[in-house]
Motif scaffolding. Structure first.
Motif, PDB file in Angstrom:
ATOM      1  N   GLN A 287       0.846  -1.182   0.000  1.00 46.69           N
ATOM      2  CA  GLN A 287       0.000   0.000   0.000  1.00 46.69           C
ATOM      3  C   GLN A 287       0.885   1.237   0.000  1.00 46.69           C
ATOM      4  O   GLN A 287       2.030   1.197   0.447  1.00 46.69           O
ATOM      5  CB  GLN A 287      -0.925   0.015   1.217  1.00 46.69           C
ATOM      6  CG  GLN A 287      -0.195   0.044   2.543  1.00 46.69           C
ATOM      7  CD  GLN A 287      -1.152   0.077   3.724  1.00 46.69           C
ATOM      8  OE1 GLN A 287      -2.340   0.215   3.555  1.00 46.69           O
ATOM      9  NE2 GLN A 287      -0.609  -0.051   4.923  1.00 46.69           N
ATOM     10  N   VAL A 288       0.356   2.327  -0.533  1.00 41.35           N
ATOM     11  CA  VAL A 288       1.108   3.582  -0.614  1.00 41.35           C
ATOM     12  C   VAL A 288       0.627   4.510   0.489  1.00 41.35           C
ATOM     13  O   VAL A 288      -0.583   4.657   0.718  1.00 41.35           O
ATOM     14  CB  VAL A 288       0.928   4.234  -1.994  1.00 41.35           C
ATOM     15  CG1 VAL A 288       1.661   5.577  -2.055  1.00 41.35           C
ATOM     16  CG2 VAL A 288       1.438   3.312  -3.081  1.00 41.35           C
ATOM     17  N   VAL A 289       1.556   5.127   1.191  1.00 44.56           N
ATOM     18  CA  VAL A 289       1.229   6.037   2.291  1.00 44.56           C
ATOM     19  C   VAL A 289       0.549   7.280   1.739  1.00 44.56           C
ATOM     20  O   VAL A 289       1.035   7.903   0.786  1.00 44.56           O
ATOM     21  CB  VAL A 289       2.504   6.419   3.077  1.00 44.56           C
ATOM     22  CG1 VAL A 289       2.158   7.387   4.202  1.00 44.56           C
ATOM     23  CG2 VAL A 289       3.185   5.181   3.626  1.00 44.56           C
ATOM     24  N   GLY A 290      -0.597   7.625   2.340  1.00 49.28           N
ATOM     25  CA  GLY A 290      -1.314   8.817   1.941  1.00 49.28           C
ATOM     26  C   GLY A 290      -0.893  10.041   2.722  1.00 49.28           C
ATOM     27  O   GLY A 290      -0.085   9.960   3.659  1.00 49.28           O
ATOM     28  N   PRO A 306       4.401  10.475   2.877  1.00 46.92           N
ATOM     29  CA  PRO A 306       3.501  10.275   1.740  1.00 46.92           C
ATOM     30  C   PRO A 306       4.218   9.680   0.533  1.00 46.92           C
ATOM     31  O   PRO A 306       5.366  10.017   0.243  1.00 46.92           O
ATOM     32  CB  PRO A 306       2.987  11.694   1.451  1.00 46.92           C
ATOM     33  CG  PRO A 306       3.097  12.400   2.766  1.00 46.92           C
ATOM     34  CD  PRO A 306       4.317  11.844   3.423  1.00 46.92           C
ATOM     35  N   LYS A 307       3.529   8.756  -0.154  1.00 47.58           N
ATOM     36  CA  LYS A 307       3.974   8.078  -1.376  1.00 47.58           C
ATOM     37  C   LYS A 307       5.016   6.993  -1.115  1.00 47.58           C
ATOM     38  O   LYS A 307       5.491   6.359  -2.071  1.00 47.58           O
ATOM     39  CB  LYS A 307       4.513   9.086  -2.399  1.00 47.58           C
ATOM     40  CG  LYS A 307       3.476  10.104  -2.858  1.00 47.58           C
ATOM     41  CD  LYS A 307       4.031  11.010  -3.935  1.00 47.58           C
ATOM     42  CE  LYS A 307       2.972  12.016  -4.389  1.00 47.58           C
ATOM     43  NZ  LYS A 307       3.471  12.908  -5.461  1.00 47.58           N
ATOM     44  N   GLU A 308       5.388   6.745   0.149  1.00 49.82           N
ATOM     45  CA  GLU A 308       6.246   5.603   0.443  1.00 49.82           C
ATOM     46  C   GLU A 308       5.423   4.319   0.362  1.00 49.82           C
ATOM     47  O   GLU A 308       4.212   4.318   0.612  1.00 49.82           O
ATOM     48  CB  GLU A 308       6.882   5.722   1.831  1.00 49.82           C
ATOM     49  CG  GLU A 308       7.995   6.743   1.914  1.00 49.82           C
ATOM     50  CD  GLU A 308       8.671   6.756   3.272  1.00 49.82           C
ATOM     51  OE1 GLU A 308       9.877   6.993   3.328  1.00 49.82           O
ATOM     52  OE2 GLU A 308       7.971   6.533   4.281  1.00 49.82           O
ATOM     53  N   THR A 309       6.082   3.218   0.033  1.00 50.77           N
ATOM     54  CA  THR A 309       5.405   1.931  -0.107  1.00 50.77           C
ATOM     55  C   THR A 309       5.558   1.109   1.162  1.00 50.77           C
ATOM     56  O   THR A 309       6.674   0.930   1.667  1.00 50.77           O
ATOM     57  CB  THR A 309       5.974   1.142  -1.301  1.00 50.77           C
ATOM     58  OG1 THR A 309       5.832   1.914  -2.487  1.00 50.77           O
ATOM     59  CG2 THR A 309       5.243  -0.187  -1.469  1.00 50.77           C
ATOM     60  N   LEU A 310       4.435   0.625   1.685  1.00 48.00           N
ATOM     61  CA  LEU A 310       4.430  -0.246   2.851  1.00 48.00           C
ATOM     62  C   LEU A 310       4.042  -1.656   2.422  1.00 48.00           C
ATOM     63  O   LEU A 310       3.366  -1.858   1.413  1.00 48.00           O
ATOM     64  CB  LEU A 310       3.430   0.250   3.907  1.00 48.00           C
ATOM     65  CG  LEU A 310       3.548   1.700   4.363  1.00 48.00           C
ATOM     66  CD1 LEU A 310       2.553   1.955   5.497  1.00 48.00           C
ATOM     67  CD2 LEU A 310       4.952   2.028   4.811  1.00 48.00           C
ATOM     68  N   LYS A 311       4.474  -2.632   3.189  1.00 55.89           N
ATOM     69  CA  LYS A 311       4.120  -4.021   2.922  1.00 55.89           C
ATOM     70  C   LYS A 311       3.593  -4.626   4.215  1.00 55.89           C
ATOM     71  O   LYS A 311       4.133  -4.376   5.294  1.00 55.89           O
ATOM     72  CB  LYS A 311       5.327  -4.796   2.414  1.00 55.89           C
ATOM     73  CG  LYS A 311       5.016  -6.250   2.027  1.00 55.89           C
ATOM     74  CD  LYS A 311       6.211  -6.928   1.366  1.00 55.89           C
ATOM     75  CE  LYS A 311       6.427  -6.396  -0.030  1.00 55.89           C
ATOM     76  NZ  LYS A 311       7.493  -7.135  -0.747  1.00 55.89           N
ATOM     77  N   THR A 312       2.537  -5.436   4.111  1.00 59.63           N
ATOM     78  CA  THR A 312       1.864  -6.025   5.266  1.00 59.63           C
ATOM     79  C   THR A 312       2.056  -7.536   5.270  1.00 59.63           C
ATOM     80  O   THR A 312       1.919  -8.191   4.232  1.00 59.63           O
ATOM     81  CB  THR A 312       0.359  -5.707   5.238  1.00 59.63           C
ATOM     82  OG1 THR A 312       0.182  -4.295   5.247  1.00 59.63           O
ATOM     83  CG2 THR A 312      -0.339  -6.303   6.463  1.00 59.63           C
ATOM     84  N   ILE A 313       2.380  -8.094   6.448  1.00 61.79           N
ATOM     85  CA  ILE A 313       2.477  -9.548   6.613  1.00 61.79           C
ATOM     86  C   ILE A 313       1.064 -10.078   6.829  1.00 61.79           C
ATOM     87  O   ILE A 313       0.423  -9.748   7.835  1.00 61.79           O
ATOM     88  CB  ILE A 313       3.386  -9.909   7.791  1.00 61.79           C
ATOM     89  CG1 ILE A 313       4.806  -9.389   7.549  1.00 61.79           C
ATOM     90  CG2 ILE A 313       3.413 -11.420   8.013  1.00 61.79           C
ATOM     91  CD1 ILE A 313       5.762  -9.646   8.699  1.00 61.79           C
ATOM     92  N   PRO A 314       0.535 -10.898   5.937  1.00 62.03           N
ATOM     93  CA  PRO A 314      -0.866 -11.337   6.053  1.00 62.03           C
ATOM     94  C   PRO A 314      -1.164 -12.113   7.336  1.00 62.03           C
ATOM     95  O   PRO A 314      -2.271 -12.041   7.858  1.00 62.03           O
ATOM     96  CB  PRO A 314      -1.056 -12.229   4.809  1.00 62.03           C
ATOM     97  CG  PRO A 314       0.021 -11.815   3.861  1.00 62.03           C
ATOM     98  CD  PRO A 314       1.173 -11.402   4.708  1.00 62.03           C
ATOM     99  N   ALA A 315      -0.183 -12.863   7.859  1.00 58.92           N
ATOM    100  CA  ALA A 315      -0.446 -13.720   9.020  1.00 58.92           C
ATOM    101  C   ALA A 315      -0.764 -12.932  10.274  1.00 58.92           C
ATOM    102  O   ALA A 315      -1.470 -13.409  11.163  1.00 58.92           O
ATOM    103  CB  ALA A 315       0.749 -14.644   9.275  1.00 58.92           C
ATOM    104  N   CYS A 316      -0.240 -11.687  10.398  1.00 60.47           N
ATOM    105  CA  CYS A 316      -0.461 -10.910  11.623  1.00 60.47           C
ATOM    106  C   CYS A 316      -0.907  -9.475  11.342  1.00 60.47           C
ATOM    107  O   CYS A 316      -1.193  -8.728  12.279  1.00 60.47           O
ATOM    108  CB  CYS A 316       0.811 -10.892  12.477  1.00 60.47           C
ATOM    109  SG  CYS A 316       2.241 -10.185  11.622  1.00 60.47           S
ATOM    110  N   LEU A 317      -0.890  -9.058  10.033  1.00 63.24           N
ATOM    111  CA  LEU A 317      -1.361  -7.739   9.608  1.00 63.24           C
ATOM    112  C   LEU A 317      -0.488  -6.579  10.090  1.00 63.24           C
ATOM    113  O   LEU A 317      -0.936  -5.437  10.159  1.00 63.24           O
ATOM    114  CB  LEU A 317      -2.820  -7.503  10.048  1.00 63.24           C
ATOM    115  CG  LEU A 317      -3.836  -8.521   9.517  1.00 63.24           C
ATOM    116  CD1 LEU A 317      -5.219  -8.161  10.005  1.00 63.24           C
ATOM    117  CD2 LEU A 317      -3.808  -8.581   8.001  1.00 63.24           C
ATOM    118  N   HIS A 318       0.774  -6.859  10.458  1.00 63.43           N
ATOM    119  CA  HIS A 318       1.699  -5.786  10.806  1.00 63.43           C
ATOM    120  C   HIS A 318       2.343  -5.242   9.530  1.00 63.43           C
ATOM    121  O   HIS A 318       2.689  -5.998   8.617  1.00 63.43           O
ATOM    122  CB  HIS A 318       2.778  -6.289  11.768  1.00 63.43           C
ATOM    123  CG  HIS A 318       2.269  -6.511  13.154  1.00 63.43           C
ATOM    124  ND1 HIS A 318       2.600  -7.607  13.926  1.00 63.43           N
ATOM    125  CD2 HIS A 318       1.424  -5.780  13.917  1.00 63.43           C
ATOM    126  CE1 HIS A 318       1.995  -7.537  15.093  1.00 63.43           C
ATOM    127  NE2 HIS A 318       1.276  -6.435  15.111  1.00 63.43           N
TER     128      HIS A 318
END
Length: 347
Positions: A287-290, A306-318
């Protein structure tokens, strides 16, 4: 060092302390011992507790703690004598109202982690469907919210009445993605004095020395069986002996090999990959930071921009910076926050 001396150092009690029995409130399973003591217990005289650690028992068997500059008593939900921490809550099930007047000055306790929460009193009914309200402080006409978020603070400041900002001793430090909270979780506190954590971790019991006033000692009692200190000494000595034996064996083998003029080259072991494969890491959602998003990457400790890319671990949503968590997961197959181990597509 003589191994016999090492064993004696760990096995013999380092001091003689006041002998005080453990106690509980009615049929509770939370043991009360030094530095805590139950005030009304005849089994635990004043010398069995440290100043500021007196507790009482409610009619329902709850452990109650009085904090000097805070009104009323708190219920103790748990005590960890090794880490010197305790968890408290409100016996009347409205912890936020106690947080608004919480003052730990004059007590031996302080928070392990702190987070600033701003309280707002709102009359707009639609907000209760957008944010998490505090039920025990709200009624049919007004809803109270507590937020650690700067963006929510700005929004609520324009439509609600600001109450105050309070520094809350929360359980965990991670509140970057929390918009509002009902603050019903236990408060996590710790104490530094008396320093009994090391004694407890080795299976001993802390207390006042019998031959002095105010000094703290540690002792091990036969009724406790083999304490962790003794087991630690035995395992230490066993490790020393095993190491010496291994060194002797290596010298023996080296001598044999030298006389035979043969060089033994061990085959290289295959590299062990402890992280996740690239396909698994690349499959995690991004997801991209708003402009209004807030938070701090727990890995690099930098605030999200803003506009930095984040990544989420599906198993724990962090969530983390994409480049930070990619580098981490290539070396470690677990979340750096909660240690959850997500599945690997190669396994």
């Amino acid at each position: 060092m003589d191994i016999r001396f090492l064993l004696l150092f760990y096995i013999l009690p380092p001091t003689s302390i006041e002998t005080c029995p453990d106690a509980v409130c009615q049929n509770g399973n939370k043991i009360i011992r030094f530095p805590f003591r139950i005030q009304q217990s005849q089994l635990q005289p004043k010398s069995c507790g440290y100043p500021g650690f007196d507790v009482s028992c409610s009619n329902h068997g709850q452990i109650r703690l009085k904090v000097p500059y805070s009104e009323g008593e708190f219920s103790i939900q748990g005590i960890d004598y090794t880490s010197q921490q305790l968890w408290i809550n409100d016996p009347k099930n409205c912890l936020p109202i106690r947080i608004l007047s919480l003052n730990l000055n004059g007590s031996p306790f302080s928070g392990v982690y702190y987070r600033d929460f701003s309280f707002f009193n709102c009359s707009s009914q639609y907000l209760k469907y957008r944010y998490i309200p505090i039920p025990c402080l709200s009624d049919s006409n007004h809803t109270v919210f507590a937020t650690p978020s700067r963006s929510v603070f700005r929004h609520l400041s324009s439509v609600c009445s600001f109450i105050r900002t309070v520094r809350v001793p929360v359980q965990q430090p991670y509140y970057e993605h929390v918009l509002t909270s009902d603050l019903s979780d236990d408060l996590r506190l710790s104490w530094n004095s008396p320093p009994c954590g090391m004694c407890e971790s080795r299976g001993g019991r802390c207390g006042f020395r019998t031959n002095s006033t105010g000094d703290i000692g540690c002792a091990y009692f036969p009724s406790q069986g083999i304490s962790r200190a003794v087991r630690y000494a035995i395992s230490t000595c066993a490790g020393v002996l095993a190491t010496l034996g291994l060194i002797g064996l290596m010298y023996y083998i080296g001598g044999k090999c030298g006389r035979a003029q043969t060089v033994v080259r061990p085959e290289p072991e295959p590299a062990m990959l402890s992280g996740l494969d690239g396909l698994t890491i690349e499959s995690y959602p991004k997801q991209v930071v708003g402009e209004a998003d807030e938070g701090t990457c727990p890995i690099c400790l930098s605030e999200y921009r803003p506009k930095e890319t984040l990544k989420t671990i599906p198993a724990c949503l962090h969530s983390f910076h994409s480049h930070c968590i990619d580098a981490w997961l290539h070396l470690n197959a677990s979340c750096p926050l909660c240690r959850t181990s997500p599945p690997n597509s190669l396994t």
